[in-house]
Design an enzyme around this catalytic site. Structure first.
Site, short mmCIF file in Angstrom:
data_model
loop_
_atom_site.label_atom_id
_atom_site.label_comp_id
_atom_site.label_asym_id
_atom_site.label_seq_id
_atom_site.Cartn_x
_atom_site.Cartn_y
_atom_site.Cartn_z
N LYS A 13 0.84 -1.21 0.00
CA LYS A 13 0.00 0.00 0.00
C LYS A 13 0.87 1.26 0.00
O LYS A 13 0.64 2.19 -0.78
CB LYS A 13 -0.92 0.01 1.23
CG LYS A 13 -1.81 -1.21 1.35
CD LYS A 13 -2.69 -1.18 2.58
CE LYS A 13 -1.96 -1.31 3.90
NZ LYS A 13 -1.35 -2.63 4.15
N ARG A 87 -9.71 0.37 8.62
CA ARG A 87 -9.15 -0.94 8.94
C ARG A 87 -10.12 -1.78 9.73
O ARG A 87 -9.79 -2.90 10.12
CB ARG A 87 -7.96 -0.69 9.84
CG ARG A 87 -6.65 -1.07 9.30
CD ARG A 87 -5.67 -0.56 10.31
NE ARG A 87 -4.45 -1.26 10.18
CZ ARG A 87 -3.43 -0.81 9.44
NH1 ARG A 87 -3.53 0.33 8.81
NH2 ARG A 87 -2.35 -1.51 9.38
N ARG A 126 11.83 -5.31 5.13
CA ARG A 126 11.65 -3.86 4.90
C ARG A 126 12.62 -3.04 5.76
O ARG A 126 12.88 -3.35 6.92
CB ARG A 126 10.21 -3.44 5.27
CG ARG A 126 10.04 -1.93 5.25
CD ARG A 126 8.62 -1.48 5.29
NE ARG A 126 7.84 -2.11 6.33
CZ ARG A 126 6.52 -2.08 6.39
NH1 ARG A 126 5.83 -1.47 5.46
NH2 ARG A 126 5.88 -2.68 7.36
N ARG A 159 11.44 -1.32 11.29
CA ARG A 159 10.34 -0.93 12.15
C ARG A 159 10.16 -1.96 13.27
O ARG A 159 10.29 -3.16 13.02
CB ARG A 159 9.02 -0.85 11.34
CG ARG A 159 8.81 0.48 10.67
CD ARG A 159 7.68 0.52 9.67
NE ARG A 159 6.42 -0.10 10.05
CZ ARG A 159 5.31 -0.06 9.30
NH1 ARG A 159 5.31 0.60 8.15
NH2 ARG A 159 4.21 -0.65 9.68
N ARG A 170 -0.01 -8.80 13.61
CA ARG A 170 -0.65 -7.91 12.62
C ARG A 170 -1.44 -8.71 11.59
O ARG A 170 -2.51 -8.30 11.15
CB ARG A 170 0.43 -7.05 11.92
CG ARG A 170 0.95 -5.94 12.81
CD ARG A 170 2.28 -5.43 12.33
NE ARG A 170 2.21 -4.73 11.07
CZ ARG A 170 3.26 -4.56 10.26
NH1 ARG A 170 4.44 -5.05 10.59
NH2 ARG A 170 3.11 -3.91 9.13
P1 AP5 Z 1 4.80 -1.56 1.88
O1 AP5 Z 1 4.46 -0.85 0.62
O2 AP5 Z 1 5.49 -0.80 2.95
O3 AP5 Z 1 3.53 -2.35 2.41
P2 AP5 Z 1 2.25 -1.81 3.17
O4 AP5 Z 1 1.08 -2.53 2.61
O5 AP5 Z 1 2.21 -0.31 3.16
O6 AP5 Z 1 2.59 -2.40 4.61
P3 AP5 Z 1 2.54 -1.75 6.04
O7 AP5 Z 1 3.25 -2.74 6.92
O8 AP5 Z 1 3.06 -0.35 6.08
O9 AP5 Z 1 1.04 -1.77 6.28
P4 AP5 Z 1 0.33 -1.85 7.57
O10 AP5 Z 1 -1.05 -1.65 7.10
O11 AP5 Z 1 0.57 -3.03 8.43
O12 AP5 Z 1 1.04 -0.69 8.43
P5 AP5 Z 1 0.65 0.82 8.72
O13 AP5 Z 1 1.88 1.61 8.62
O14 AP5 Z 1 -0.55 1.24 7.95
O15 AP5 Z 1 5.70 -2.84 1.47
C1 AP5 Z 1 6.24 -3.69 2.47
C2 AP5 Z 1 7.61 -4.19 2.00
O16 AP5 Z 1 7.42 -4.96 0.81
C3 AP5 Z 1 8.59 -3.05 1.62
O17 AP5 Z 1 9.87 -3.39 2.03
C4 AP5 Z 1 8.49 -2.97 0.08
O18 AP5 Z 1 9.71 -2.54 -0.51
C5 AP5 Z 1 8.17 -4.42 -0.28
N1 AP5 Z 1 7.32 -4.49 -1.48
C6 AP5 Z 1 6.24 -3.72 -1.77
N2 AP5 Z 1 5.72 -4.06 -2.97
C7 AP5 Z 1 6.49 -5.09 -3.43
C8 AP5 Z 1 6.47 -5.87 -4.64
N3 AP5 Z 1 5.55 -5.65 -5.60
N4 AP5 Z 1 7.41 -6.84 -4.77
C9 AP5 Z 1 8.34 -7.06 -3.79
N5 AP5 Z 1 8.43 -6.35 -2.65
C10 AP5 Z 1 7.51 -5.37 -2.47
O19 AP5 Z 1 0.18 0.69 10.25
C11 AP5 Z 1 1.07 0.38 11.28
C12 AP5 Z 1 0.33 0.28 12.60
O20 AP5 Z 1 -0.31 1.54 12.92
C13 AP5 Z 1 -0.84 -0.74 12.65
O21 AP5 Z 1 -0.39 -2.05 12.95
C14 AP5 Z 1 -1.70 -0.15 13.78
O22 AP5 Z 1 -1.18 -0.43 15.05
C15 AP5 Z 1 -1.58 1.35 13.53
N6 AP5 Z 1 -2.63 1.84 12.62
C16 AP5 Z 1 -2.45 2.38 11.39
N7 AP5 Z 1 -3.63 2.68 10.82
C17 AP5 Z 1 -4.59 2.32 11.72
C18 AP5 Z 1 -6.02 2.35 11.69
N8 AP5 Z 1 -6.68 2.82 10.63
N9 AP5 Z 1 -6.68 1.87 12.77
C19 AP5 Z 1 -6.02 1.40 13.85
N10 AP5 Z 1 -4.67 1.34 13.94
C20 AP5 Z 1 -3.96 1.79 12.87
#
Ligand code: AP5
Length: 213
Positions: A13, A87, A126, A159, A170
């Site tokens: 994402k 979410r 990552r 992270r 997660r």
């Molecule tokens: P990346 O693009 O970073 O993946 P992502 O889907 O953004 O993953 P996140 O871990 O950031 O999502 P998340 O939803 O768990 O975390 P968030 O920060 O929102 O890619 C991941 C890796 O894969 C990278 O190294 C990239 O290079 C690689 N990659 C990407 N595409 C690729 C491809 N095509 N091929 C190969 N490799 C690839 O949330 C973190 C925390 O915040 C949550 O756990 C929660 O505690 C809190 N939080 C955030 N939002 C909320 C909410 N709405 N409600 C409640 N708590 C929340």
């Protein structure tokens, strides 16, 4: 058009949002990024959210809803991508209310589909820049010099929620609380699924085709 990108942790994402911002001029609203900035600045919100984030649990619905409401208000008419919000079904209902009040809508709810086996590898490999937040992967998109950001020469780090125990939590939280959003947006009528496997530009191309329809 405003779009929503959702899917499991590590689906890509953040990576695809960065491409859409760079190439298509979207504003990016990521609740994960907003919360991590609050943690870095040691604000009361950040100190509280850190406890849940480090364990891989969700921050309360009302907290993130308020953050998103504020972020959307600050954008005026610029089209935006929502990444990581909603979410839970409660957050999706809150979002509907926020958008209704601002006379806006989400044209496409894009689900990035990636099998769990790949997610663990993506998350554990990552690395993120401490200074500018740029994201890398040790195999798929490594920095030119190990540990140093290509964009700003800042240091990269892993992270805390990319440690194995938090990754498992997660993924479990995603299955229980976030995956029901697929049915929610199918019902709304704006759900689309994109295969999230392939190179960064391949996945971007699939998204771009959908948003141009
Ligand atoms: P990346 O693009 O970073 O993946 P992502 O889907 O953004 O993953 P996140 O871990 O950031 O999502 P998340 O939803 O768990 O975390 P968030 O920060 O929102 O890619 C991941 C890796 O894969 C990278 O190294 C990239 O290079 C690689 N990659 C990407 N595409 C690729 C491809 N095509 N091929 C190969 N490799 C690839 O949330 C973190 C925390 O915040 C949550 O756990 C929660 O505690 C809190 N939080 C955030 N939002 C909320 C909410 N709405 N409600 C409640 N708590 C929340």
């Amino acid at each position: 058009m405003n779009i929503l990108l959702f899917g499991p942790p590590g689906a890509g994402k953040g990576t695809q949002s960065a491409l859409l911002v760079e190439k298509d001029g979207y504003a990016h609203i990521s609740t994960g990024d907003i919360l991590r900035a609050a943690i870095k600045n040691e604000t009361p919100l950040g100190l509280e959210a850190k406890k849940q984030i480090d364990k891989g649990e969700l921050v309360p619905d009302e907290v993130v809803t308020g953050l998103v409401d504020e972020a959307i208000s600050s954008l005026g008419q610029q089209p935006f991508i929502l990444d990581g919000f909603p979410r839970t079904v409660v957050q999706a209902e809150n979002l509907d209310e926020i958008l209704k009040n601002k006379d806006k809508k989400i044209s496409k709810a894009i689900f990035l589909d990636v099998d769990t086996n790949f997610l663990v590898k993506r998350l554990s490999g990552r690395r993120v820049c401490k200074s500018c937040g740029a994201s890398y992967h040790v195999d798929a998109s490594p920095t030119k010099v190990e540990g140093i950001c290509d964009k700003c020469s800042g240091q990269t780090y892993q992270r805390t929620d990319d440690e194995p125990s938090a990754i498992n939590k997660r993924l479990e939280v995603y299955e229980q609380q976030t995956s029901p959003l697929k049915s929610y947006y199918i019902e709304v009528g704006n759900f689309v699924k994109v295969d999230g496997l392939g190179s960064f530009p391949e996945v971007y191309g699939r998204i771009k085709e959908l948003i141009e329809v």
